[in-house]
Design a protein around this motif. Structure first.
Motif, PDB file in Angstrom:
ATOM      1  N   GLY A   7     -71.628  30.870   2.094  1.00  0.00           N
ATOM      2  CA  GLY A   7     -71.322  29.534   1.610  1.00  0.00           C
ATOM      3  C   GLY A   7     -70.784  28.586   2.660  1.00  0.00           C
ATOM      4  O   GLY A   7     -70.409  27.458   2.348  1.00  0.00           O
ATOM      5  N   LEU A   8     -70.731  29.014   3.920  1.00  0.00           N
ATOM      6  CA  LEU A   8     -70.148  28.162   4.955  1.00  0.00           C
ATOM      7  C   LEU A   8     -71.177  27.196   5.536  1.00  0.00           C
ATOM      8  O   LEU A   8     -72.320  27.577   5.776  1.00  0.00           O
ATOM      9  CB  LEU A   8     -69.568  29.012   6.085  1.00  0.00           C
ATOM     10  N   PRO A   9     -70.768  25.959   5.783  1.00  0.00           N
ATOM     11  CA  PRO A   9     -71.689  24.971   6.358  1.00  0.00           C
ATOM     12  C   PRO A   9     -71.971  25.205   7.844  1.00  0.00           C
ATOM     13  O   PRO A   9     -72.901  24.631   8.395  1.00  0.00           O
ATOM     14  CB  PRO A   9     -70.981  23.642   6.133  1.00  0.00           C
ATOM     15  N   LEU A  10     -71.177  26.025   8.497  1.00  0.00           N
ATOM     16  CA  LEU A  10     -71.390  26.363   9.908  1.00  0.00           C
ATOM     17  C   LEU A  10     -71.595  27.873   9.998  1.00  0.00           C
ATOM     18  O   LEU A  10     -70.644  28.642   9.903  1.00  0.00           O
ATOM     19  CB  LEU A  10     -70.171  25.965  10.756  1.00  0.00           C
ATOM     20  N   PRO A  11     -72.838  28.331  10.171  1.00  0.00           N
ATOM     21  CA  PRO A  11     -73.115  29.766  10.141  1.00  0.00           C
ATOM     22  C   PRO A  11     -72.397  30.570  11.218  1.00  0.00           C
ATOM     23  O   PRO A  11     -72.087  31.725  11.029  1.00  0.00           O
ATOM     24  CB  PRO A  11     -74.629  29.848  10.314  1.00  0.00           C
ATOM     25  N   ASP A  12     -72.089  29.977  12.368  1.00  0.00           N
ATOM     26  CA  ASP A  12     -71.416  30.697  13.451  1.00  0.00           C
ATOM     27  C   ASP A  12     -69.941  30.328  13.532  1.00  0.00           C
ATOM     28  O   ASP A  12     -69.310  30.426  14.572  1.00  0.00           O
ATOM     29  CB  ASP A  12     -72.110  30.405  14.782  1.00  0.00           C
ATOM     30  N   TYR A  13     -69.371  29.948  12.409  1.00  0.00           N
ATOM     31  CA  TYR A  13     -68.005  29.422  12.322  1.00  0.00           C
ATOM     32  C   TYR A  13     -66.973  30.306  13.030  1.00  0.00           C
ATOM     33  O   TYR A  13     -66.136  29.813  13.775  1.00  0.00           O
ATOM     34  CB  TYR A  13     -67.626  29.240  10.847  1.00  0.00           C
ATOM     35  N   ASP A  14     -67.007  31.606  12.815  1.00  0.00           N
ATOM     36  CA  ASP A  14     -65.998  32.504  13.384  1.00  0.00           C
ATOM     37  C   ASP A  14     -66.021  32.565  14.903  1.00  0.00           C
ATOM     38  O   ASP A  14     -65.039  32.947  15.521  1.00  0.00           O
ATOM     39  CB  ASP A  14     -66.174  33.928  12.836  1.00  0.00           C
ATOM     40  N   ARG A  15     -67.125  32.206  15.516  1.00  0.00           N
ATOM     41  CA  ARG A  15     -67.241  32.279  16.973  1.00  0.00           C
ATOM     42  C   ARG A  15     -66.931  30.956  17.661  1.00  0.00           C
ATOM     43  O   ARG A  15     -66.963  30.879  18.879  1.00  0.00           O
ATOM     44  CB  ARG A  15     -68.646  32.735  17.363  1.00  0.00           C
ATOM     45  N   LEU A  16     -66.650  29.901  16.920  1.00  0.00           N
ATOM     46  CA  LEU A  16     -66.430  28.588  17.529  1.00  0.00           C
ATOM     47  C   LEU A  16     -65.004  28.448  18.033  1.00  0.00           C
ATOM     48  O   LEU A  16     -64.050  28.826  17.362  1.00  0.00           O
ATOM     49  CB  LEU A  16     -66.704  27.481  16.507  1.00  0.00           C
ATOM     50  N   SER A  17     -64.876  27.855  19.216  1.00  0.00           N
ATOM     51  CA  SER A  17     -63.543  27.528  19.722  1.00  0.00           C
ATOM     52  C   SER A  17     -63.034  26.311  18.960  1.00  0.00           C
ATOM     53  O   SER A  17     -63.809  25.587  18.319  1.00  0.00           O
ATOM     54  CB  SER A  17     -63.612  27.212  21.216  1.00  0.00           C
ATOM     55  N   VAL A  18     -61.752  26.067  19.032  1.00  0.00           N
ATOM     56  CA  VAL A  18     -61.168  24.918  18.333  1.00  0.00           C
ATOM     57  C   VAL A  18     -61.783  23.618  18.840  1.00  0.00           C
ATOM     58  O   VAL A  18     -62.109  22.726  18.058  1.00  0.00           O
ATOM     59  CB  VAL A  18     -59.628  24.900  18.490  1.00  0.00           C
ATOM     60  N   GLY A  19     -61.993  23.502  20.143  1.00  0.00           N
ATOM     61  CA  GLY A  19     -62.589  22.287  20.702  1.00  0.00           C
ATOM     62  C   GLY A  19     -64.001  22.045  20.213  1.00  0.00           C
ATOM     63  O   GLY A  19     -64.375  20.928  19.865  1.00  0.00           O
ATOM     64  N   THR A  20     -64.798  23.107  20.160  1.00  0.00           N
ATOM     65  CA  THR A  20     -66.166  22.980  19.667  1.00  0.00           C
ATOM     66  C   THR A  20     -66.161  22.666  18.185  1.00  0.00           C
ATOM     67  O   THR A  20     -66.908  21.809  17.714  1.00  0.00           O
ATOM     68  CB  THR A  20     -66.958  24.280  19.934  1.00  0.00           C
ATOM     69  N   LEU A  21     -65.294  23.345  17.456  1.00  0.00           N
ATOM     70  CA  LEU A  21     -65.194  23.126  16.011  1.00  0.00           C
ATOM     71  C   LEU A  21     -64.844  21.668  15.708  1.00  0.00           C
ATOM     72  O   LEU A  21     -65.405  21.058  14.804  1.00  0.00           O
ATOM     73  CB  LEU A  21     -64.146  24.063  15.421  1.00  0.00           C
ATOM     74  N   GLU A  22     -63.937  21.114  16.492  1.00  0.00           N
ATOM     75  CA  GLU A  22     -63.514  19.728  16.293  1.00  0.00           C
ATOM     76  C   GLU A  22     -64.695  18.763  16.341  1.00  0.00           C
ATOM     77  O   GLU A  22     -64.758  17.796  15.589  1.00  0.00           O
ATOM     78  CB  GLU A  22     -62.477  19.358  17.358  1.00  0.00           C
ATOM     79  N   HIS A  23     -65.662  19.017  17.199  1.00  0.00           N
ATOM     80  CA  HIS A  23     -66.845  18.161  17.294  1.00  0.00           C
ATOM     81  C   HIS A  23     -67.876  18.477  16.217  1.00  0.00           C
ATOM     82  O   HIS A  23     -68.512  17.581  15.678  1.00  0.00           O
ATOM     83  CB  HIS A  23     -67.474  18.287  18.684  1.00  0.00           C
ATOM     84  N   ARG A  24     -68.042  19.753  15.921  1.00  0.00           N
ATOM     85  CA  ARG A  24     -69.068  20.160  14.958  1.00  0.00           C
ATOM     86  C   ARG A  24     -68.750  19.729  13.532  1.00  0.00           C
ATOM     87  O   ARG A  24     -69.659  19.517  12.741  1.00  0.00           O
ATOM     88  CB  ARG A  24     -69.239  21.690  14.993  1.00  0.00           C
ATOM     89  N   ILE A  25     -67.472  19.595  13.174  1.00  0.00           N
ATOM     90  CA  ILE A  25     -67.123  19.250  11.791  1.00  0.00           C
ATOM     91  C   ILE A  25     -67.284  17.761  11.499  1.00  0.00           C
ATOM     92  O   ILE A  25     -67.158  17.350  10.357  1.00  0.00           O
ATOM     93  CB  ILE A  25     -65.692  19.707  11.426  1.00  0.00           C
ATOM     94  N   ARG A  26     -67.599  16.958  12.482  1.00  0.00           N
ATOM     95  CA  ARG A  26     -67.739  15.513  12.263  1.00  0.00           C
ATOM     96  C   ARG A  26     -68.900  15.175  11.329  1.00  0.00           C
ATOM     97  O   ARG A  26     -68.947  14.101  10.766  1.00  0.00           O
ATOM     98  CB  ARG A  26     -67.902  14.777  13.586  1.00  0.00           C
ATOM     99  N   THR A  27     -69.836  16.093  11.162  1.00  0.00           N
ATOM    100  CA  THR A  27     -70.976  15.842  10.275  1.00  0.00           C
ATOM    101  C   THR A  27     -70.733  16.369   8.859  1.00  0.00           C
ATOM    102  O   THR A  27     -71.573  16.175   7.988  1.00  0.00           O
ATOM    103  CB  THR A  27     -72.245  16.522  10.821  1.00  0.00           C
ATOM    104  N   LEU A  28     -69.605  17.034   8.644  1.00  0.00           N
ATOM    105  CA  LEU A  28     -69.352  17.683   7.359  1.00  0.00           C
ATOM    106  C   LEU A  28     -68.649  16.768   6.365  1.00  0.00           C
ATOM    107  O   LEU A  28     -67.822  15.936   6.741  1.00  0.00           O
ATOM    108  CB  LEU A  28     -68.513  18.948   7.560  1.00  0.00           C
ATOM    109  N   SER A  29     -68.965  16.962   5.101  1.00  0.00           N
ATOM    110  CA  SER A  29     -68.335  16.200   4.016  1.00  0.00           C
ATOM    111  C   SER A  29     -67.015  16.867   3.627  1.00  0.00           C
ATOM    112  O   SER A  29     -66.711  17.984   4.063  1.00  0.00           O
ATOM    113  CB  SER A  29     -69.267  16.171   2.809  1.00  0.00           C
ATOM    114  N   VAL A  30     -66.252  16.200   2.776  1.00  0.00           N
ATOM    115  CA  VAL A  30     -64.966  16.741   2.317  1.00  0.00           C
ATOM    116  C   VAL A  30     -65.158  18.083   1.595  1.00  0.00           C
ATOM    117  O   VAL A  30     -64.418  19.034   1.878  1.00  0.00           O
ATOM    118  CB  VAL A  30     -64.208  15.712   1.442  1.00  0.00           C
ATOM    119  N   PRO A  31     -66.135  18.223   0.680  1.00  0.00           N
ATOM    120  CA  PRO A  31     -66.309  19.535   0.049  1.00  0.00           C
ATOM    121  C   PRO A  31     -66.648  20.646   1.053  1.00  0.00           C
ATOM    122  O   PRO A  31     -66.203  21.786   0.903  1.00  0.00           O
ATOM    123  CB  PRO A  31     -67.458  19.319  -0.934  1.00  0.00           C
ATOM    124  N   GLU A  32     -67.414  20.316   2.083  1.00  0.00           N
ATOM    125  CA  GLU A  32     -67.737  21.313   3.104  1.00  0.00           C
ATOM    126  C   GLU A  32     -66.497  21.686   3.913  1.00  0.00           C
ATOM    127  O   GLU A  32     -66.275  22.856   4.234  1.00  0.00           O
ATOM    128  CB  GLU A  32     -68.831  20.787   4.023  1.00  0.00           C
TER     129      GLU A  32
END
Length: 118
Positions: A7-32
């Motif tokens: 159910g996660l919007p980012l399939p590789d979520y567990d492997r992302l660094s905080v810096g990468t995650l910060e950029h990748r979540i900019r496309t996600l909605s509040v429910p995501e």
């Protein structure tokens, strides 16, 4: 530890660094973002990740737009590999060694020292 990424919007979520995650979540909605927050609290519960996700939710609640792009398009291991590459090579990586000017003569340029004897 088993993790359910279905159910996660980012399939590789567990492997992302905080810096990468910060950029990748900019496309996600509040429910995501809520799904990621719930997953994070149930698994690693990393304080910095929770902070980044919560801050992005606050931005969206305040009217910030979603960024365009595909959050799943990122390929791990490709960060920093731009189109042009770096013009730096081992030959140009460091300048020619030079000595600083002597004390008391700030406008006098330093000169490389030749072979010294004794």
């Amino acid at each position: 530890m088993t993790t359910d990424h279905g159910g996660l919007p980012l399939p590789d979520y567990d492997r992302l660094s905080v810096g990468t995650l910060e950029h990748r979540i900019r496309t996600l909605s509040v429910p995501e973002l809520d799904r990621l927050l719930h997953y994070e609290h149930q698994h690693a519960d990393r304080a910095m990740v929770v902070q980044v996700l919560t801050a992005r939710k606050r931005q969206l609640d305040a009217g910030a737009p979603l960024s365009s792009g595909n959050p799943a398009a990122f390929k791990p291991g490709t960060a920093g590999q731009g189109r042009g590459g770096s013009p730096v090579s081992p030959a140009t990586a460091s300048p020619e060694p030079a000595n600083p000017p002597t004390h008391g003569a700030p406008d006098q340029r330093g000169e490389p020292k030749g072979d010294r004897t004794g």
